[in-house]
Enzyme design. Structure first.
Site, short mmCIF file in Angstrom:
data_model
loop_
_atom_site.label_atom_id
_atom_site.label_comp_id
_atom_site.label_asym_id
_atom_site.label_seq_id
_atom_site.Cartn_x
_atom_site.Cartn_y
_atom_site.Cartn_z
N SER A 129 39.29 44.54 52.21
CA SER A 129 37.77 44.94 52.14
C SER A 129 37.65 43.82 53.61
CB SER A 129 37.10 44.33 51.78
OG SER A 129 35.57 44.16 51.37
N TYR B 239 35.28 37.71 44.27
CA TYR B 239 35.36 39.39 44.85
C TYR B 239 36.19 38.77 46.77
CZ TYR B 239 36.02 43.88 46.17
OH TYR B 239 36.34 44.58 47.52
N1 LIG Z 1 33.58 50.48 47.72
C1 LIG Z 1 33.41 49.85 48.65
O1 LIG Z 1 32.46 49.45 49.10
C2 LIG Z 1 34.94 49.31 48.82
C3 LIG Z 1 34.71 48.36 50.35
C4 LIG Z 1 35.78 47.59 50.28
C5 LIG Z 1 36.67 47.74 49.68
N2 LIG Z 1 36.83 48.13 48.29
C6 LIG Z 1 37.66 48.46 48.09
O2 LIG Z 1 38.51 49.55 47.42
C7 LIG Z 1 39.05 49.90 45.73
C8 LIG Z 1 39.11 51.18 45.51
O3 LIG Z 1 37.70 50.75 45.32
P1 LIG Z 1 36.19 51.98 44.78
O4 LIG Z 1 34.70 51.98 45.95
O5 LIG Z 1 37.18 53.15 45.14
O6 LIG Z 1 35.96 51.66 43.30
P2 LIG Z 1 35.94 52.07 42.02
O7 LIG Z 1 34.86 53.64 42.16
O8 LIG Z 1 35.64 51.04 40.95
O9 LIG Z 1 37.82 52.71 41.41
C9 LIG Z 1 38.59 51.69 40.97
C10 LIG Z 1 39.11 51.99 41.07
O10 LIG Z 1 40.48 50.90 40.68
C11 LIG Z 1 40.97 51.54 39.19
N3 LIG Z 1 41.80 50.16 38.26
C12 LIG Z 1 40.41 49.20 37.72
N4 LIG Z 1 41.44 48.40 37.55
C13 LIG Z 1 42.79 48.47 37.08
C14 LIG Z 1 43.20 48.22 36.71
N5 LIG Z 1 43.81 47.40 35.60
N6 LIG Z 1 44.54 48.85 36.58
C15 LIG Z 1 44.78 50.09 37.44
N7 LIG Z 1 43.90 50.47 37.96
C16 LIG Z 1 42.50 49.74 38.06
C17 LIG Z 1 40.29 51.67 38.72
O11 LIG Z 1 40.54 52.60 37.69
P3 LIG Z 1 39.60 53.08 36.39
O12 LIG Z 1 38.27 54.50 37.07
O13 LIG Z 1 40.64 53.90 36.07
O14 LIG Z 1 39.33 51.92 35.86
C18 LIG Z 1 39.56 52.87 39.82
O15 LIG Z 1 40.22 53.63 39.84
C19 LIG Z 1 38.78 48.54 45.60
O16 LIG Z 1 40.78 47.58 45.99
C20 LIG Z 1 37.98 47.60 45.99
O17 LIG Z 1 38.31 46.85 45.86
C21 LIG Z 1 35.59 49.39 48.27
#
Ligand SMILES: NC(=O)c1ccc[n+]([C@@H]2O[C@H](COP(=O)([O-])OP(=O)(O)OC[C@H]3O[C@@H](n4cnc5c(N)ncnc54)[C@H](OP(=O)(O)O)[C@@H]3O)[C@@H](O)[C@H]2O)c1
Length: 200
Positions: free
Chosen positions: A82, A95
């Site tokens: 990120s 985070y």
């Molecule tokens: N959204 C943003 O603004 C943003 C910005 C920068 C970076 N990111 C990064 O992008 C990535 C995806 O985030 P997102 O925004 O799509 O968030 P999200 O909708 O909350 O999705 C997170 C994903 O991680 C999975 N996960 C969490 N804990 C886990 C575990 N112990 N084992 C296996 N899977 C696990 C979740 O699976 P379940 O649904 O089954 O729990 C879900 O598929 C993350 O690494 C996040 O830090 C996001």
């Protein structure tokens, strides 16, 4: 569902994928959790959970996948970090350090992997509208939709460079922030922290 914090299960899953489908061409390590946290609301259990999922989870998957890619001299690994990993930011106490660690991990492996024929990419999104950010009550500048994020990531993976960072305006803002000396940086982040209501 695979829990990325379960080292044995992740290793078993990686070898199952190889035996069922053959060698992995592209692995994207994306699982992550976001626990917004300031100093006054510091929660050790949640801080450790961030570290375990966001960093140990990636290491658990990286190890078996990277080994097989090095052995065949081909493959592409993408780690989702990120722009929050560029610098410590208010509410990012749990985070931001995990994402900084992932950026450092990818940088550390890049040159070595390249010599072995394996590509390494770090994905640094700005804000994306997903369930993760739906809990945020603060302004999220330049936020993009999931499909815009997918397009940016897919295009970046095809280009094959080291960093995929988007959207451009957020990238410019965060890269500029990275260059600021501490005095100016803490003046700016102090203004953001001061907006937080006092802990109950
Ligand atoms: N959204 C943003 O603004 C943003 C910005 C920068 C970076 N990111 C990064 O992008 C990535 C995806 O985030 P997102 O925004 O799509 O968030 P999200 O909708 O909350 O999705 C997170 C994903 O991680 C999975 N996960 C969490 N804990 C886990 C575990 N112990 N084992 C296996 N899977 C696990 C979740 O699976 P379940 O649904 O089954 O729990 C879900 O598929 C993350 O690494 C996040 O830090 C996001």
């Amino acid at each position: 569902m695979l829990d990325v914090t379960d080292e044995k299960a992740v290793a078993a899953c990686a070898s199952q994928i190889v035996s069922d489908l053959g060698a992995v061409d592209l692995a994207v390590f994306n699982a992550g959790v976001w626990h917004p946290m300031s100093a006054s609301k510091y929660d050790m259990a949640k801080a450790k959970d961030s570290l375990t999922v966001n960093v140990t989870g990636v290491i658990n998957a990286l190890d078996p996948v990277m080994r097989t890619m090095i052995a065949r001299g081909a493959g592409h690994i993408a780690i989702v970090a990120s722009v929050a990993g560029y610098r410590g930011l208010p509410k990012g106490a749990a985070y931001a350090p995990t994402k900084a660690a992932l950026i450092s991990l990818a940088e550390s492996l890049y040159a070595d992997l390249r010599l072995k024929g394996v590509k390494m990419t770090i994905v640094n999104p700005g804000f994306v509208a997903t369930p993760m950010t739906s809990v945020n009550t603060f302004p999220m500048p330049f936020i993009v939709t999931e499909s815009q994020a997918v397009d940016a990531i897919m295009a970046g993976l095809k280009r094959g460079g080291f960093e995929i960072v988007f959207p451009m305006r957020m990238a410019l803002m965060m890269k500029t922030l990275r260059l600021l000396p501490y005095r100016i940086f803490f003046w700016a982040t102090g203004k953001i922290s001061a907006r937080e209501p006092p802990a109950p």
